[in-house]
Motif scaffolding. Structure first.
Motif, PDB file in Angstrom:
ATOM      1  N   THR A   1      21.892  12.069  10.800  1.00  0.00           N
ATOM      2  CA  THR A   1      22.182  13.407  11.320  1.00  0.00           C
ATOM      3  C   THR A   1      21.073  14.401  10.985  1.00  0.00           C
ATOM      4  OG1 THR A   1      23.489  13.760   9.349  1.00  0.00           O
ATOM      5  CG2 THR A   1      24.699  13.236  11.337  1.00  0.00           C
ATOM      6  N   SER A   2      19.949  13.928  10.440  1.00  0.00           N
ATOM      7  CA  SER A   2      18.882  14.893  10.156  1.00  0.00           C
ATOM      8  C   SER A   2      18.307  15.375  11.483  1.00  0.00           C
ATOM      9  CB  SER A   2      17.804  14.262   9.279  1.00  0.00           C
ATOM     10  OG  SER A   2      17.258  13.135   9.904  1.00  0.00           O
ATOM     11  N   HIS A   3      17.787  16.594  11.449  1.00  0.00           N
ATOM     12  CA  HIS A   3      17.280  17.156  12.695  1.00  0.00           C
ATOM     13  C   HIS A   3      16.137  16.339  13.268  1.00  0.00           C
ATOM     14  CE1 HIS A   3      19.109  21.382  12.255  1.00  0.00           C
ATOM     15  NE2 HIS A   3      19.836  20.591  12.978  1.00  0.00           N
ATOM     16  N   ALA A   4      15.302  15.794  12.372  1.00  0.00           N
ATOM     17  CA  ALA A   4      14.179  14.989  12.862  1.00  0.00           C
ATOM     18  C   ALA A   4      14.724  13.853  13.738  1.00  0.00           C
ATOM     19  CB  ALA A   4      13.390  14.433  11.689  1.00  0.00           C
ATOM     20  N   ALA A   5      15.851  13.269  13.307  1.00  0.00           N
ATOM     21  CA  ALA A   5      16.459  12.171  14.069  1.00  0.00           C
ATOM     22  C   ALA A   5      16.973  12.679  15.420  1.00  0.00           C
ATOM     23  CB  ALA A   5      17.609  11.571  13.264  1.00  0.00           C
ATOM     24  N   ILE A   6      17.642  13.833  15.385  1.00  0.00           N
ATOM     25  CA  ILE A   6      18.205  14.393  16.627  1.00  0.00           C
ATOM     26  C   ILE A   6      17.082  14.697  17.624  1.00  0.00           C
ATOM     27  CG2 ILE A   6      19.475  16.363  17.588  1.00  0.00           C
ATOM     28  CD1 ILE A   6      20.937  16.510  14.831  1.00  0.00           C
ATOM     29  N   ILE A   7      15.995  15.278  17.091  1.00  0.00           N
ATOM     30  CA  ILE A   7      14.890  15.664  17.984  1.00  0.00           C
ATOM     31  C   ILE A   7      14.195  14.423  18.545  1.00  0.00           C
ATOM     32  CG2 ILE A   7      12.693  16.917  18.113  1.00  0.00           C
ATOM     33  CD1 ILE A   7      13.878  18.699  15.812  1.00  0.00           C
ATOM     34  N   ALA A   8      14.013  13.396  17.708  1.00  0.00           N
ATOM     35  CA  ALA A   8      13.371  12.160  18.196  1.00  0.00           C
ATOM     36  C   ALA A   8      14.155  11.618  19.384  1.00  0.00           C
ATOM     37  CB  ALA A   8      13.315  11.130  17.072  1.00  0.00           C
ATOM     38  N   LYS A   9      15.478  11.623  19.260  1.00  0.00           N
ATOM     39  CA  LYS A   9      16.303  11.111  20.366  1.00  0.00           C
ATOM     40  C   LYS A   9      16.127  11.966  21.611  1.00  0.00           C
ATOM     41  CE  LYS A   9      20.348  10.248  18.451  1.00  0.00           C
ATOM     42  NZ  LYS A   9      21.773  10.211  18.387  1.00  0.00           N
ATOM     43  N   SER A  10      16.113  13.303  21.401  1.00  0.00           N
ATOM     44  CA  SER A  10      16.008  14.162  22.581  1.00  0.00           C
ATOM     45  C   SER A  10      14.613  14.051  23.206  1.00  0.00           C
ATOM     46  CB  SER A  10      16.369  15.603  22.246  1.00  0.00           C
ATOM     47  OG  SER A  10      15.273  16.280  21.696  1.00  0.00           O
ATOM     48  N   LYS A  11      13.599  13.716  22.418  1.00  0.00           N
ATOM     49  CA  LYS A  11      12.256  13.544  22.985  1.00  0.00           C
ATOM     50  C   LYS A  11      12.045  12.118  23.497  1.00  0.00           C
ATOM     51  CE  LYS A  11       9.573  16.924  20.272  1.00  0.00           C
ATOM     52  NZ  LYS A  11       8.905  17.735  21.248  1.00  0.00           N
ATOM     53  N   GLY A  12      12.986  11.238  23.177  1.00  0.00           N
ATOM     54  CA  GLY A  12      12.900   9.855  23.662  1.00  0.00           C
ATOM     55  C   GLY A  12      11.825   9.036  22.972  1.00  0.00           C
ATOM     56  N   ILE A  13      11.511   9.344  21.688  1.00  0.00           N
ATOM     57  CA  ILE A  13      10.553   8.495  20.970  1.00  0.00           C
ATOM     58  C   ILE A  13      11.298   7.734  19.869  1.00  0.00           C
ATOM     59  CG2 ILE A  13       8.457   9.830  21.453  1.00  0.00           C
ATOM     60  CD1 ILE A  13       8.729  11.052  18.629  1.00  0.00           C
ATOM     61  N   PRO A  14      10.910   6.463  19.642  1.00  0.00           N
ATOM     62  CA  PRO A  14      11.595   5.705  18.593  1.00  0.00           C
ATOM     63  C   PRO A  14      11.361   6.310  17.211  1.00  0.00           C
ATOM     64  CG  PRO A  14      10.014   4.315  19.781  1.00  0.00           C
ATOM     65  CD  PRO A  14       9.893   5.681  20.341  1.00  0.00           C
ATOM     66  N   ALA A  15      12.353   6.199  16.351  1.00  0.00           N
ATOM     67  CA  ALA A  15      12.211   6.727  14.993  1.00  0.00           C
ATOM     68  C   ALA A  15      13.041   5.904  14.024  1.00  0.00           C
ATOM     69  CB  ALA A  15      12.655   8.187  14.942  1.00  0.00           C
TER      70      ALA A  15
END
Ligand code: PEP
Ligand code: MG
Length: 568
Positions: free
Chosen positions: A183-197
């Motif tokens: 639930t970290s924001h970095a995770a949320i943003i990665a998903k919204s940008k469509g890059i693997p994380a």
């Protein structure tokens, strides 16, 4: 290296180690009133500049998720608690603004990091992030963006929302961090940008060196370092297949789940909290067929209060944006224990003190949850569902306590939706067999095949030794399901399914043929099920159902269904 895959997909690229300078205390004290006044002014300017910087990032930001995070950061920057704390340290303790800010930020970060809720814990990163931004402005540094080589994979201890939002994804194709959670924001943003994380890889991640070749598998949570050519070829093929598959399924997102001959089906999701909803809508889910409320009661030391529960349900109602959400009352007991509830050990926990049985016995707990759900019902389209119903009396008792909860709210002049729909899980064979009787008492049924299967076949769903006997395609289980759907239709009540069978592609056409109107599953399973529905007809599904009901073993049934799927 293994971590938590938080944004799916595969990237292959070169490592860039993003290392940040740690801010340090200077321990220089202010001495004159003029210095103090100037320090306060300097701090206020740094806040204004920080807000302006975030506004500038906002104007280049497209996704709703990113915008929401930036809005939160602006709110935090404008929060008087942080400013007042810093100004107090400057004016009373004569701290310089750099030190005052670092100390206040540390207090807030610790406060958030110690919270029980994983989502709130992850907000500590936001506080640290805005602290760093103010600090840079205090020290006259600009927050310019770093330019990366194409196909860069960032390796870092942790990434702030600012690092991630401003990431140029035409060059940065993924990231891995030592810390972080789902639930970290970095995770949320990665998903919204469509890059693997991949996050939470641990301290060893930092053994990676700049320019090491990295394969990042965000679906499996893997970081492969300097792989051989064979692995690179294997993952290049996987990456291309993933991209193609994602494109095909994505195209289905906004398509209605309707068969080729016009039968409309509702595809819903099973969730554990409001934070899962983004994924639901991303995958084309239309509503929530099951909000499991146990998560709210787990990972803590005491029962959540009515207000805490209200906030949880309200958040789900609001984030569902008017779409229906079925809230299931607590289903603890069985395999879900609460450390603080001290339930006695039982010989057969799945046949014991569980779910509605606890709620009817512990009316105090039940009323608290019912009142919280009722209060949240004015913020969206909430429905209530009772689990583990085995007879009609349990429904009547539960509804009577729901009536008491409503009466208490009325006497407290608190508003709720008086017409909130009430349904039950059909997951015990006696409930399935008496579906015709129970249908008269409720507005909807939801078939819980996970438990229905274990109770019908007397196979403990948790016992690995007998998993081969756990068989939802057993003709006995199928007859129960078919009877429940038929009786729901006959009595004009909605029937959905929220057990795992709803997400099994082998079962989709069979269930459709039985007349199932709502399939509820984990968000990620929705596109594949939708693809089966829109490529087949109700007529074909009915024929499949008819053929299956004439078969006498699950071997024959499964063989037949596999043959149909293979033909497509
Ligand atoms: C079920 O039993 O099918 C169900 C959905 O409930 P749970 O898995 O939470 O018991
Ligand atoms: Mg169940």
């Amino acid at each position: 290296m293994k971590g938590i895959g938080v944004s799916p997909g595969i990237s292959i690229g070169k490592a860039f180690l993003l290392q940040k300078k740690k801010a340090a205390l200077t321990c220089i004290l202010l001495t004159t009133p003029e210095e103090i006044a100037a320090a306060v002014e300097q701090f206020d300017d740094a806040i204004t500049n920080s807000v302006n910087e975030i506004e500038a990032i906002k104007s280049n930001t497209l996704s709703d998720e990113d915008l929401a995070i930036l809005e939160t950061q602006i709110e935090l920057l404008s929060d008087p608690e942080i400013r007042d704390g810093v100004v107090e340290k400057i004016e009373i303790e004569y701290k310089n603004p750099n030190d005052a800010l670092l100390e206040v930020v540390d207090v807030f970060v610790q406060l958030f990091e110690n919270m029980d809720d994983e989502y709130m814990r992850a907000r500590a990163v936001d506080i640290r992030d805005i602290g760093n931004r103010i600090l840079k402005n205090l020290n006259g540094q600009t927050s310019g963006n770093q330019v990366f080589e194409p196909d860069t994979i960032i390796i870092a201890e942790d990434l702030s929302p600012s690092d991630t939002i401003t990431m140029d994804v035409s060059r940065v194709t993924g990231f891995a961090t030592q810390m972080g959670s789902k639930t970290s924001h970095a995770a949320i943003i990665a998903k919204s940008k469509g890059i693997p994380a991949v996050v939470g890889c641990g301290a060893d991640l930092i053994s990676i060196k700049n320019n090491d070749v990295i394969i990042l598998d965000g679906s499996q949570g893997l970081v492969l370092i300097n792989p051989g050519q064979e692995l690179i070829d294997e993952y290049t093929a996987k990456r291309n297949a993933y991209r193609q598959h994602a494109e095909t399924l994505k195209a289905l997102r906004d398509e209605p789940a309707v068969t080729t001959d016009g039968m409309q089906v509702m595809l819903s999701a099973n969730i554990s909290g409001a934070e899962d909803l983004e994924d639901v809508f991303d995958n084309g889910g239309e509503s929530v067929g099951l909000l499991r409320t146990e998560l709210l009661f787990m990972n803590r030391d005491n029962f959540p209060t009515e207000d805490e529960q209200f906030e949880f349900y309200k958040k789900a109602a609001l984030q569902a944006k008017g779409k229906p959400v079925i809230v299931r009352t607590i289903d603890i007991g069985g395999d879900k224990q609460l450390p603080y509830f001290n339930l006695p050990a039982e010989l057969n926990p799945f046949l014991g003190y569980r779910a509605i049985r606890i709620c009817l016995d512990r009316k105090d707990l039940f009323i608290t949850q019912l009142k919280a759900i009722l209060r949240a019902s004015v913020f969206g389209d909430l429905k209530i569902m009772f689990p583990m119903i085995s007879n009609i009396q349990e429904i009547r008792s539960a509804k009577s306590i729901l009536g008491e909860a409503k009466a208490e709210l009325l006497s407290e002049s608190i508003s709720f939706n008086p017409a909130m729909k009430v349904g039950i899980m059909i997951e015990i064979p006696s409930a399935a067999i008496t579906a015709d009787l129970l249908a008269k008492e409720v507005d909807f049924f939801s078939i819980g095949t996970n438990d229905l299967c274990q109770y019908t076949l007397a196979v403990d769903r948790m016992n690995e030794q007998i998993t081969h006997l756990y068989d939802p395609f057993n003709p006995g289980v199928l007859r129960l399901i078919s009877f429940v759907i038929e009786q729901g239709e006959k009595h004009g009540i909605h029937v959905g399914m929220c057990g795992e069978m709803a997400s099994d592609p082998l079962a989709t056409l069979l269930l459709l043929g039985m007349g199932l109107k709502e399939f509820s599953m984990s968000a990620a399973s929705i596109p594949a099920i939708k693809s089966i529905i829109i490529n087949n007809s109700e007529l074909k599904a009915k024929q499949i159902y008819k053929n299956v009901m004439e078969m006498d073993s699950s071997e024959d049934i499964l063989g037949y269904l596999k043959g149909i799927t293979a033909d497509e």
